[in-house]
Enzyme design. Structure first.
Site, PDB file in Angstrom:
ATOM      1  N   ALA A  85       0.852  -1.200   0.000  1.00 56.28           N
ATOM      2  CA  ALA A  85       0.000   0.000   0.000  1.00 56.28           C
ATOM      3  C   ALA A  85       0.882   1.242   0.000  1.00 56.28           C
ATOM      4  CB  ALA A  85      -0.902  -0.008   1.228  1.00 56.28           C
ATOM      5  N   GLY A 140       0.893  -5.026   1.269  1.00 56.45           N
ATOM      6  CA  GLY A 140      -0.333  -5.152   0.480  1.00 56.45           C
ATOM      7  C   GLY A 140      -0.086  -5.807  -0.862  1.00 56.45           C
ATOM      8  N   GLU A 177      -0.411  -9.338  -0.065  1.00 57.09           N
ATOM      9  CA  GLU A 177      -1.826  -9.612   0.231  1.00 57.09           C
ATOM     10  C   GLU A 177      -2.643  -9.673  -1.057  1.00 57.09           C
ATOM     11  OE1 GLU A 177      -1.796  -6.361   3.211  1.00 57.09           O
ATOM     12  OE2 GLU A 177      -2.886  -7.781   4.461  1.00 57.09           O
ATOM     13  N   GLU A 198       4.514  -4.864   7.489  1.00 59.83           N
ATOM     14  CA  GLU A 198       3.699  -3.818   8.106  1.00 59.83           C
ATOM     15  C   GLU A 198       4.030  -3.581   9.582  1.00 59.83           C
ATOM     16  OE1 GLU A 198       2.731  -6.139   6.037  1.00 59.83           O
ATOM     17  OE2 GLU A 198       1.030  -5.526   4.826  1.00 59.83           O
TER      18      GLU A 198
HETATM   19  N1  T1G Z   1       4.556   3.481  -0.245  1.00 60.19           N
HETATM   20  C1  T1G Z   1       4.983   4.680  -0.706  1.00 60.19           C
HETATM   21  N2  T1G Z   1       6.279   4.941  -1.062  1.00 60.19           N
HETATM   22  C2  T1G Z   1       7.157   3.943  -0.919  1.00 60.19           C
HETATM   23  C3  T1G Z   1       6.789   2.667  -0.438  1.00 60.19           C
HETATM   24  C4  T1G Z   1       5.415   2.455  -0.100  1.00 60.19           C
HETATM   25  N3  T1G Z   1       4.956   1.261   0.349  1.00 60.19           N
HETATM   26  N4  T1G Z   1       7.905   1.892  -0.417  1.00 60.19           N
HETATM   27  C5  T1G Z   1       8.924   2.659  -0.865  1.00 60.19           C
HETATM   28  N5  T1G Z   1       8.475   3.885  -1.160  1.00 60.19           N
HETATM   29  C6  T1G Z   1       9.258   4.994  -1.723  1.00 60.19           C
HETATM   30  C7  T1G Z   1      10.387   5.415  -0.802  1.00 60.19           C
HETATM   31  O1  T1G Z   1       9.901   6.330   0.164  1.00 60.19           O
HETATM   32  C8  T1G Z   1      11.344   6.054  -1.781  1.00 60.19           C
HETATM   33  O2  T1G Z   1      10.832   7.340  -2.094  1.00 60.19           O
HETATM   34  C9  T1G Z   1      11.194   5.193  -3.025  1.00 60.19           C
HETATM   35  O3  T1G Z   1       9.920   4.539  -2.893  1.00 60.19           O
HETATM   36  C10 T1G Z   1      12.283   4.146  -3.152  1.00 60.19           C
HETATM   37  O4  T1G Z   1      12.255   3.411  -1.914  1.00 60.19           O
HETATM   38  C11 T1G Z   1      -2.637  -2.753   3.616  1.00 60.19           C
HETATM   39  C12 T1G Z   1      -0.978  -1.233   5.092  1.00 60.19           C
HETATM   40  C13 T1G Z   1      10.350  -1.706  -1.663  1.00 60.19           C
HETATM   41  C14 T1G Z   1      12.342  -2.761  -0.530  1.00 60.19           C
HETATM   42  O5  T1G Z   1       6.695  -1.545   4.303  1.00 60.19           O
HETATM   43  O6  T1G Z   1      10.800  -1.798   1.983  1.00 60.19           O
HETATM   44  O7  T1G Z   1       1.042  -2.511   2.550  1.00 60.19           O
HETATM   45  O8  T1G Z   1      12.807   8.705  -1.232  1.00 60.19           O
HETATM   46  O9  T1G Z   1      14.604   4.055  -1.246  1.00 60.19           O
HETATM   47  O10 T1G Z   1      16.014   0.716  -1.233  1.00 60.19           O
HETATM   48  O11 T1G Z   1      -1.418  -4.413   4.666  1.00 60.19           O
HETATM   49  O12 T1G Z   1      11.163   0.744  -0.359  1.00 60.19           O
HETATM   50  O13 T1G Z   1      12.631   8.113  -3.667  1.00 60.19           O
HETATM   51  O14 T1G Z   1      10.998   9.755  -2.639  1.00 60.19           O
HETATM   52  O15 T1G Z   1      13.356   2.202  -0.037  1.00 60.19           O
HETATM   53  O16 T1G Z   1      15.135  -0.057  -3.508  1.00 60.19           O
HETATM   54  C15 T1G Z   1       4.151  -2.163   3.503  1.00 60.19           C
HETATM   55  C16 T1G Z   1       8.353  -0.448   2.220  1.00 60.19           C
HETATM   56  C17 T1G Z   1       3.332  -0.943   3.233  1.00 60.19           C
HETATM   57  C18 T1G Z   1       7.655  -1.784   2.145  1.00 60.19           C
HETATM   58  C19 T1G Z   1      12.620  -0.819  -2.054  1.00 60.19           C
HETATM   59  N6  T1G Z   1       5.303  -2.148   2.659  1.00 60.19           N
HETATM   60  N7  T1G Z   1       9.340  -0.255   1.185  1.00 60.19           N
HETATM   61  O17 T1G Z   1      13.805  -0.443  -1.420  1.00 60.19           O
HETATM   62  O18 T1G Z   1      14.137   1.888  -2.416  1.00 60.19           O
HETATM   63  S1  T1G Z   1       1.914  -0.830   4.269  1.00 60.19           S
HETATM   64  C20 T1G Z   1       6.518  -1.805   3.140  1.00 60.19           C
HETATM   65  C21 T1G Z   1      10.540  -0.920   1.192  1.00 60.19           C
HETATM   66  C22 T1G Z   1       0.850  -2.016   3.621  1.00 60.19           C
HETATM   67  C23 T1G Z   1      -1.253  -3.300   3.794  1.00 60.19           C
HETATM   68  C24 T1G Z   1      -0.294  -2.394   4.486  1.00 60.19           C
HETATM   69  C25 T1G Z   1      11.537  -0.504   0.151  1.00 60.19           C
HETATM   70  C26 T1G Z   1      11.679  -1.468  -1.015  1.00 60.19           C
HETATM   71  P1  T1G Z   1      11.884   8.562  -2.423  1.00 60.19           P
HETATM   72  P2  T1G Z   1      13.660   2.906  -1.279  1.00 60.19           P
HETATM   73  P3  T1G Z   1      14.884   0.503  -2.168  1.00 60.19           P
END
Ligand code: T1G
Length: 676
Positions: A60, A99, A102, A122
């Site tokens: 998400a 997500g 999911e 999450e």
């Molecule tokens: N949403 C929005 N922006 C995101 C994002 C996300 N989920 N994940 C990464 N970004 C942005 C990040 O801020 C950065 O932005 C750019 O993408 C590159 O990220 C309903 C509620 C995927 C392994 O916790 O672990 O799903 O600084 O520098 O090192 O159950 O990003 O360039 O402007 O980290 O190659 C759960 C979080 C969400 C995964 C890539 N998901 N992301 O790593 O690049 S909640 C997460 C990561 C959810 C549901 C629930 C990593 C990555 P900017 P980066 P990277």
């Protein structure tokens, strides 16, 4: 956002939302339309959902949590996919997170490329999988495996996912689409995870959950409740329970703090005011001077990133000790499953131990990690200036000393920078990148990138004594020793910090780092408590005695000898022993750091408050679930911080001042972070 195509009777829905295929509200809407279109198309017999770019989906869109929910939500989309009358196959490559996983769980089948990593992280954001993950995953892979993934956020490889039954097939990375098309063509019906029976409750479930329930993360506790619901409730009731737990977490202080941390760690690598396009140096070979604990640890980071390292020492014995230390650490990583044997061998082959300083002439980045003595460092920079490649970056790992002075020893000050690693350098993720007055933007941009390439989080700092982290640490340590003299107990001082969630208090930190840091080594010169301890060989953990006795490493006890030393100092200085409150300790050992941080920001040493949060979380273990020291101070309230500092102002010495920015925050009822 998405593309839709058809190959024979197979519809292909492709998610294309750079940089990470985050599933935002508009993308969810497009996917709902695409599923409906494929389901209504009589020429379509099965549906693939896959993604463009380097990964399936990061889940998400975290940026949208703050927005009011008035559009189709991810759970709605996933339920819609699962209820589709035609087989829907998730084609997974790279990261498949939150997500995103999911969504794949709502599909009827899942095929994964071998490079896939599947996780529900999450909980690290203070949340729980809120789109059916806590209900579908246990049904698919059983309770215990699901607990590990959901309560820790730890991912599983494609291989592991196959063995768990999380995915149905594996394919080579470049063949996964072809294989998915062939697999889809062979399907005749749907298979809905929601129809699977509730998972059996293993007899050892509580034992399996127990370690997770020790967590400070409220989200972990909620995960346990949601996973229990998967076993005890019908699917739809379990989904309702999950949704209620998710909404509760979404509003929590911890979730706000942890989402702040997520973005803070990514923002830290950005240098304000730098042109978007900037020429970075290429770093193909690294030199490290000094094969001690720090030098060896620094070298390991580059070796594991596939970058050759020339490790230079002046004598054979310390060089051998350094090389042996590196070998030992790599071997331990293999035995603990953190490294494969092949990775260890490759890293080892890239190490070039050398007694020839001139060998550094081949290196693009040279990092000195020698004794903290400016004269030694100046001599090194003079020698490097004479032999390093024209475009080489000359870096110091110094913790405190002046990068500008080192730069002045060279004819290339624009190439001189600080790269302050934290010990153990191969473990700690923080690197303070210290910008000298003349350090070029290209050198800075290169250092931010190369530190990320070796798996670190870089934070830019200006030049001052101790940069960001250690400068805030100094008053904290001084006040702790002063509080001892005034009557506080060793454990009382430290426990105020550990109750906050810090891994250790200031006196424990002195013992860990070494009581003898900065000691003049003259046992007859006793000017302060540390001198007195060092004179008696109480150097800290390394000598099994410091402010604590470490006879039993698992249970250090406050030293009675230190008690008598303190008594002696107190009598000599005619200090009246008094009872000291925890409130006074938190002001004098924690609020004093917040004040130092405000001064650091005022002086432009740090770019932004969130950088300081990152420094203290990644460099000193400040508890992530509170967002870092300045996020925590904002929650405590700047007025309380200022009032505390005023209350104990006399303890901070004649030169102490409350940062004007703190006073302004207080006057304007503002804080380090505007509550947007
Ligand atoms: N949403 C929005 N922006 C995101 C994002 C996300 N989920 N994940 C990464 N970004 C942005 C990040 O801020 C950065 O932005 C750019 O993408 C590159 O990220 C309903 C509620 C995927 C392994 O916790 O672990 O799903 O600084 O520098 O090192 O159950 O990003 O360039 O402007 O980290 O190659 C759960 C979080 C969400 C995964 C890539 N998901 N992301 O790593 O690049 S909640 C997460 C990561 C959810 C549901 C629930 C990593 C990555 P900017 P980066 P990277």
């Amino acid at each position: 956002m998405i593309t839709y195509a058809q190959t024979d009777a197979i519809a292909q829905i492709v998610i294309d939302n750079p940089p990470v295929n985050a599933l935002g509200v508009s993308l969810v809407g497009e996917l709902l339309d695409a599923i409906a279109r494929a389901e209504q198309d009589g020429k379509v017999s099965a549906i693939l959902i896959r993604a463009a770019g380097r990964l399936f989906s990061a889940g998400a869109d975290i940026n949208e949590f703050k927005k009011p929910e008035d559009a189709p939500r991810l759970p709605t989309l996933i339920d819609r996919i699962e209820s589709c009358s035609k087989p829907v196959i998730a084609v997974i490559h790279g990261q498949c997170l939150g997500g995103g996983l999911e969504l794949a769980l709502g599909c009827h089948y899942r095929i994964a490329a071998r490079n896939a990593n599947l996780a529900l992280p999450e909980v690290q954001l203070g949340l729980l999988p809120g789109a059916g993950g806590t209900q579908r995953l246990p049904r698919l892979i059983g309770m215990n495996a699901a607990i590990n993934m959901i309560a820790t956020g730890t991912g599983v490889s494609a291989e592991k996912a196959l063995s768990l039954g999380l995915v149905d097939r594996l394919a080579d990375d470049d063949a996964v689409i072809v294989e998915a098309l062939e697999f889809a063509g062979s399907l005749t019906g749907v298979r809905r995870t929601c129809d699977l029976p509730p998972p059996a409750i293993p007899s050892d479930l509580d034992a399996h959950l127990a370690p997770h329930l020790q967590s400070h993360f409220d989200s972990v506790q909620a995960c346990a409740a949601a996973i229990h619901a998967a076993a005890e409730l019908p699917f739809m009731e379990g989904m309702a329970r999950e949704a209620a737990l998710f909404e509760e977490l979404l509003q929590s202080d911890q979730a706000r703090a942890l989402q702040h941390v997520f973005f803070a760690e990514r923002k830290a690598a950005k240098i304000e005011g730098l042109p978007a396009k900037i020429e970075r140096h290429s770093v193909e070979r690294v030199g490290v001077i000094g094969a001690g604990t720090m030098g060896s640890g620094i070298a390991i980071n580059f070796l594991l990133a596939g970058i050759p390292v020339t490790l230079v020492e002046t004598n054979a014995a310390p060089l051998q000790r350094g090389a042996d230390g590196i070998a030992r650490i790599l071997a331990t990583s293999v035995s603990k499953g953190r490294l494969t044997e092949d990775q260890r061998a490759k890293a080892t082959d890239l190490l070039n131990p050398s007694l020839a300083f001139d060998d550094l002439g081949q290196c693009d980045l040279i990092i000195e990690a020698v004794f903290e003595d400016m004269s030694v460092k100046l001599d090194i920079f003079r020698r490097l200036d004479a032999l390093a490649k024209p475009n080489a970056i000359l870096a110091s790992n110094t913790s405190f000393l002046d990068i500008n002075e080192m730069a002045s020893a060279t004819a290339r000050p624009e190439a001189v920078v600080g790269l302050h690693f934290f010990s153990p350098a191969n473990v700690m993720k923080l690197v303070e990148v210290i910008r000298g007055d003349q350090t070029s933007n290209e050198v800075l941009a290169t250092c931010m990138k190369i530190t990320q390439r070796i798996g670190k989080v870089p934070v830019l700092s200006g030049v001052c004594h101790g940069f960001i982290g250690n400068r805030m640490l100094l008053p904290r340590l001084e006040q702790a020793k002063q509080l001892l003299l005034e009557g506080a107990a060793i454990t009382q001082i430290d426990e105020v910090s550990t109750r906050l969630g810090l891994p250790m208090g200031p006196l424990q930190m002195i013992d860990l780092a070494g009581v003898d840091i900065g000691w003049h080594r003259d046992v007859n010169r006793i000017e302060n408590l540390n001198d007195a301890l060092c004179a008696r060989g109480r150097l800290g953990q390394k000598s099994s005695a410091g402010y604590y006795d470490y006879d039993d490493r698992r249970k250090p006890v406050p030293s009675t000898e230190v008690g008598s030393i303190v008594e002696q100092f107190r009598n000599d200085a005619a200090i009246e022993r008094r009872t000291i409150s925890d409130d006074e300790i938190i002001v004098r050992t924690v609020y004093v750091m917040i004040n130092e941080a405000a001064l650091i920001l005022e002086e432009g040493i740090a770019q932004r408050p969130s950088d300081i949060d990152v420094v203290w979380m990644l460099g000193f273990g400040w508890p992530r679930w509170t967002g870092g020291p300045l996020w925590w101070a904002s929650e405590v309230g700047v007025s309380s911080i200022v009032a505390g500092l005023e209350r104990y102002r006399s303890s901070f010495g004649p030169d102490f001042r409350i940062a004007s920015s703190l006073l302004k925050f207080e006057a304007d009822s503002q804080s380090f972070y505007s509550r947007g």
